[in-house]
Design a protein around this motif. Structure first.
Motif, PDB file in Angstrom:
ATOM      1  N   MET A   1      -2.325  -0.275  17.713  1.00 19.06           N
ATOM      2  CA  MET A   1      -1.172   0.542  17.397  1.00 19.06           C
ATOM      3  C   MET A   1      -1.425   1.942  17.961  1.00 19.06           C
ATOM      4  SD  MET A   1       0.418   1.433  13.614  1.00 19.06           S
ATOM      5  CE  MET A   1       0.735  -0.273  13.263  1.00 19.06           C
ATOM      6  N   ASN A   2      -0.440   2.481  18.672  1.00 19.43           N
ATOM      7  CA  ASN A   2      -0.626   3.828  19.221  1.00 19.43           C
ATOM      8  C   ASN A   2      -0.456   4.877  18.132  1.00 19.43           C
ATOM      9  OD1 ASN A   2       2.106   4.653  18.996  1.00 19.43           O
ATOM     10  ND2 ASN A   2       2.611   3.701  20.954  1.00 19.43           N
ATOM     11  N   LEU A   3      -0.862   6.097  18.447  1.00 23.30           N
ATOM     12  CA  LEU A   3      -0.863   7.175  17.455  1.00 23.30           C
ATOM     13  C   LEU A   3       0.535   7.468  16.915  1.00 23.30           C
ATOM     14  CD1 LEU A   3      -2.513   9.271  15.927  1.00 23.30           C
ATOM     15  CD2 LEU A   3      -2.242  10.800  17.894  1.00 23.30           C
ATOM     16  N   SER A   4       1.518   7.475  17.778  1.00 28.56           N
ATOM     17  CA  SER A   4       2.888   7.753  17.349  1.00 28.56           C
ATOM     18  C   SER A   4       3.370   6.711  16.336  1.00 28.56           C
ATOM     19  CB  SER A   4       3.816   7.788  18.564  1.00 28.56           C
ATOM     20  OG  SER A   4       5.120   8.096  18.162  1.00 28.56           O
ATOM     21  N   ASP A   5       3.109   5.447  16.627  1.00 26.11           N
ATOM     22  CA  ASP A   5       3.495   4.385  15.696  1.00 26.11           C
ATOM     23  C   ASP A   5       2.732   4.505  14.376  1.00 26.11           C
ATOM     24  OD1 ASP A   5       5.247   3.338  17.559  1.00 26.11           O
ATOM     25  OD2 ASP A   5       3.854   1.774  18.246  1.00 26.11           O
ATOM     26  N   GLN A   6       1.452   4.902  14.455  1.00 25.51           N
ATOM     27  CA  GLN A   6       0.635   5.027  13.250  1.00 25.51           C
ATOM     28  C   GLN A   6       1.143   6.138  12.335  1.00 25.51           C
ATOM     29  OE1 GLN A   6      -2.070   2.918  12.242  1.00 25.51           O
ATOM     30  NE2 GLN A   6      -1.383   3.957  10.376  1.00 25.51           N
ATOM     31  N   VAL A   7       1.499   7.295  12.909  1.00 26.10           N
ATOM     32  CA  VAL A   7       1.992   8.384  12.052  1.00 26.10           C
ATOM     33  C   VAL A   7       3.374   8.039  11.473  1.00 26.10           C
ATOM     34  CG1 VAL A   7       0.570  10.165  13.126  1.00 26.10           C
ATOM     35  CG2 VAL A   7       2.892   9.817  13.929  1.00 26.10           C
ATOM     36  N   ASP A   8       4.189   7.305  12.223  1.00 31.77           N
ATOM     37  CA  ASP A   8       5.465   6.821  11.677  1.00 31.77           C
ATOM     38  C   ASP A   8       5.213   5.898  10.476  1.00 31.77           C
ATOM     39  OD1 ASP A   8       6.974   8.201  13.560  1.00 31.77           O
ATOM     40  OD2 ASP A   8       7.276   6.437  14.843  1.00 31.77           O
ATOM     41  N   LYS A   9       4.252   5.017  10.643  1.00 32.07           N
ATOM     42  CA  LYS A   9       3.908   4.082   9.568  1.00 32.07           C
ATOM     43  C   LYS A   9       3.335   4.838   8.369  1.00 32.07           C
ATOM     44  CE  LYS A   9       1.065   0.052   8.569  1.00 32.07           C
ATOM     45  NZ  LYS A   9       0.039  -0.867   9.079  1.00 32.07           N
ATOM     46  N   ASP A  10       2.461   5.808   8.614  1.00 36.54           N
ATOM     47  CA  ASP A  10       1.884   6.602   7.522  1.00 36.54           C
ATOM     48  C   ASP A  10       2.981   7.284   6.708  1.00 36.54           C
ATOM     49  OD1 ASP A  10      -0.679   5.908   8.334  1.00 36.54           O
ATOM     50  OD2 ASP A  10      -1.155   7.890   9.169  1.00 36.54           O
ATOM     51  N   PHE A  11       3.952   7.899   7.411  1.00 39.91           N
ATOM     52  CA  PHE A  11       5.022   8.592   6.692  1.00 39.91           C
ATOM     53  C   PHE A  11       5.847   7.600   5.870  1.00 39.91           C
ATOM     54  CE2 PHE A  11       9.242  10.463   6.158  1.00 39.91           C
ATOM     55  CZ  PHE A  11       8.881  11.648   5.532  1.00 39.91           C
ATOM     56  N   ALA A  12       6.146   6.456   6.439  1.00 41.29           N
ATOM     57  CA  ALA A  12       6.916   5.441   5.705  1.00 41.29           C
ATOM     58  C   ALA A  12       6.166   4.994   4.451  1.00 41.29           C
ATOM     59  CB  ALA A  12       7.213   4.248   6.613  1.00 41.29           C
ATOM     60  N   ILE A  13       4.858   4.817   4.563  1.00 41.57           N
ATOM     61  CA  ILE A  13       4.054   4.416   3.406  1.00 41.57           C
ATOM     62  C   ILE A  13       4.041   5.528   2.355  1.00 41.57           C
ATOM     63  CG2 ILE A  13       1.695   3.915   2.638  1.00 41.57           C
ATOM     64  CD1 ILE A  13       1.312   2.455   5.362  1.00 41.57           C
ATOM     65  N   ALA A  14       3.874   6.775   2.799  1.00 36.37           N
ATOM     66  CA  ALA A  14       3.851   7.908   1.866  1.00 36.37           C
ATOM     67  C   ALA A  14       5.186   8.018   1.122  1.00 36.37           C
ATOM     68  CB  ALA A  14       3.533   9.203   2.618  1.00 36.37           C
ATOM     69  N   ARG A  15       6.294   7.880   1.822  1.00 35.71           N
ATOM     70  CA  ARG A  15       7.612   7.933   1.179  1.00 35.71           C
ATOM     71  C   ARG A  15       7.784   6.773   0.194  1.00 35.71           C
ATOM     72  NH1 ARG A  15      10.837   9.852  -0.442  1.00 35.71           N
ATOM     73  NH2 ARG A  15      12.746   9.067   0.413  1.00 35.71           N
ATOM     74  N   ARG A  16       7.299   5.599   0.581  1.00 39.43           N
ATOM     75  CA  ARG A  16       7.392   4.430  -0.303  1.00 39.43           C
ATOM     76  C   ARG A  16       6.586   4.678  -1.587  1.00 39.43           C
ATOM     77  NH1 ARG A  16       4.997   0.105   2.502  1.00 39.43           N
ATOM     78  NH2 ARG A  16       6.509   0.683   4.072  1.00 39.43           N
ATOM     79  N   ARG A  17       5.399   5.260  -1.441  1.00 39.71           N
ATOM     80  CA  ARG A  17       4.587   5.578  -2.625  1.00 39.71           C
ATOM     81  C   ARG A  17       5.357   6.516  -3.558  1.00 39.71           C
ATOM     82  NH1 ARG A  17      -1.358   6.838   0.031  1.00 39.71           N
ATOM     83  NH2 ARG A  17      -1.800   4.699   0.693  1.00 39.71           N
ATOM     84  N   ALA A  18       6.022   7.513  -2.993  1.00 43.37           N
ATOM     85  CA  ALA A  18       6.790   8.461  -3.805  1.00 43.37           C
ATOM     86  C   ALA A  18       7.948   7.753  -4.512  1.00 43.37           C
ATOM     87  CB  ALA A  18       7.314   9.609  -2.938  1.00 43.37           C
ATOM     88  N   ARG A  19       8.638   6.877  -3.799  1.00 48.13           N
ATOM     89  CA  ARG A  19       9.761   6.153  -4.408  1.00 48.13           C
ATOM     90  C   ARG A  19       9.290   5.254  -5.541  1.00 48.13           C
ATOM     91  NH1 ARG A  19      11.512   5.817   0.946  1.00 48.13           N
ATOM     92  NH2 ARG A  19      10.736   3.710   1.161  1.00 48.13           N
ATOM     93  N   VAL A  20       8.208   4.530  -5.318  1.00 48.60           N
ATOM     94  CA  VAL A  20       7.684   3.630  -6.346  1.00 48.60           C
ATOM     95  C   VAL A  20       7.220   4.435  -7.558  1.00 48.60           C
ATOM     96  CG1 VAL A  20       5.787   2.038  -6.893  1.00 48.60           C
ATOM     97  CG2 VAL A  20       7.078   1.760  -4.770  1.00 48.60           C
ATOM     98  N   ARG A  21       6.533   5.539  -7.315  1.00 49.51           N
ATOM     99  CA  ARG A  21       6.078   6.386  -8.417  1.00 49.51           C
ATOM    100  C   ARG A  21       7.281   6.955  -9.176  1.00 49.51           C
ATOM    101  NH1 ARG A  21       2.743   8.957  -5.656  1.00 49.51           N
ATOM    102  NH2 ARG A  21       0.946   7.722  -6.137  1.00 49.51           N
ATOM    103  N   GLY A  22       8.327   7.338  -8.455  1.00 48.80           N
ATOM    104  CA  GLY A  22       9.535   7.854  -9.092  1.00 48.80           C
ATOM    105  C   GLY A  22      10.204   6.817  -9.966  1.00 48.80           C
TER     106      GLY A  22
END
Length: 154
Positions: A1-22
């Protein structure tokens, strides 16, 4: 996975964590707020004043519990909420992943807790990656002696 795809994935995971916690905080009783503590409101409640610069320190990330002005952009674990900027978060994540030195964040210390004045995305990315410490420029505020209860940091 290239760096751009990885940071996109990281942000999606971080947002998902926030939604689940909410969602979890909505369904559980007595769980406290799902966003960061607002500095000004907390400072006033404790009768704190001062603003003495303490210089550069290494601060435990678990003690960073609030924000000066952006408390509604991150959840209590510093994961980005809907109002957070994806581009800024991803830029910091990219720098973190490539090993670039990031500037110290700017924190306000109050009764053993820390509030981000500058560097919200740096704190968020560091916590996302499991870092335990962060370099910071710290300004300390002290509460008035007429207040005998402190801010509880777990």
């Amino acid at each position: 996975m290239n760096l751009s795809d990885q940071v996109d994935k990281d942000f999606a995971i971080a947002r998902r964590r926030a939604r689940v916690r909410g969602l979890g905080s909505r369904f559980s009783r007595g769980s406290g707020g799902s966003t960061l503590l607002p500095f000004e409101e907390t400072r006033r409640a404790l009768g704190a004043a001062g603003g003495v610069q303490r210089g550069r320190q290494t601060v435990e990330l678990s003690r960073v519990v609030g924000s000066v002005g952006q408390y509604d952009r991150f959840d209590a674990a510093f994961m980005p909420l809907r109002r957070a900027s994806p581009e800024r978060w991803k830029r910091v994540d990219r720098a973190f992943r490539t090993g670039l030195d990031l500037q110290p964040v700017s924190l306000y210390a109050l009764d053993g807790a820390y509030f981000v004045e500058d560097g919200h995305n740096r704190v968020s990315v560091a916590r996302f990656h499991g870092a335990e410490w962060i370099d910071a420029e710290v300004t300390e505020f002290r509460r008035s002696h007429r207040f005998d209860h402190g801010l509880q940091v777990s």
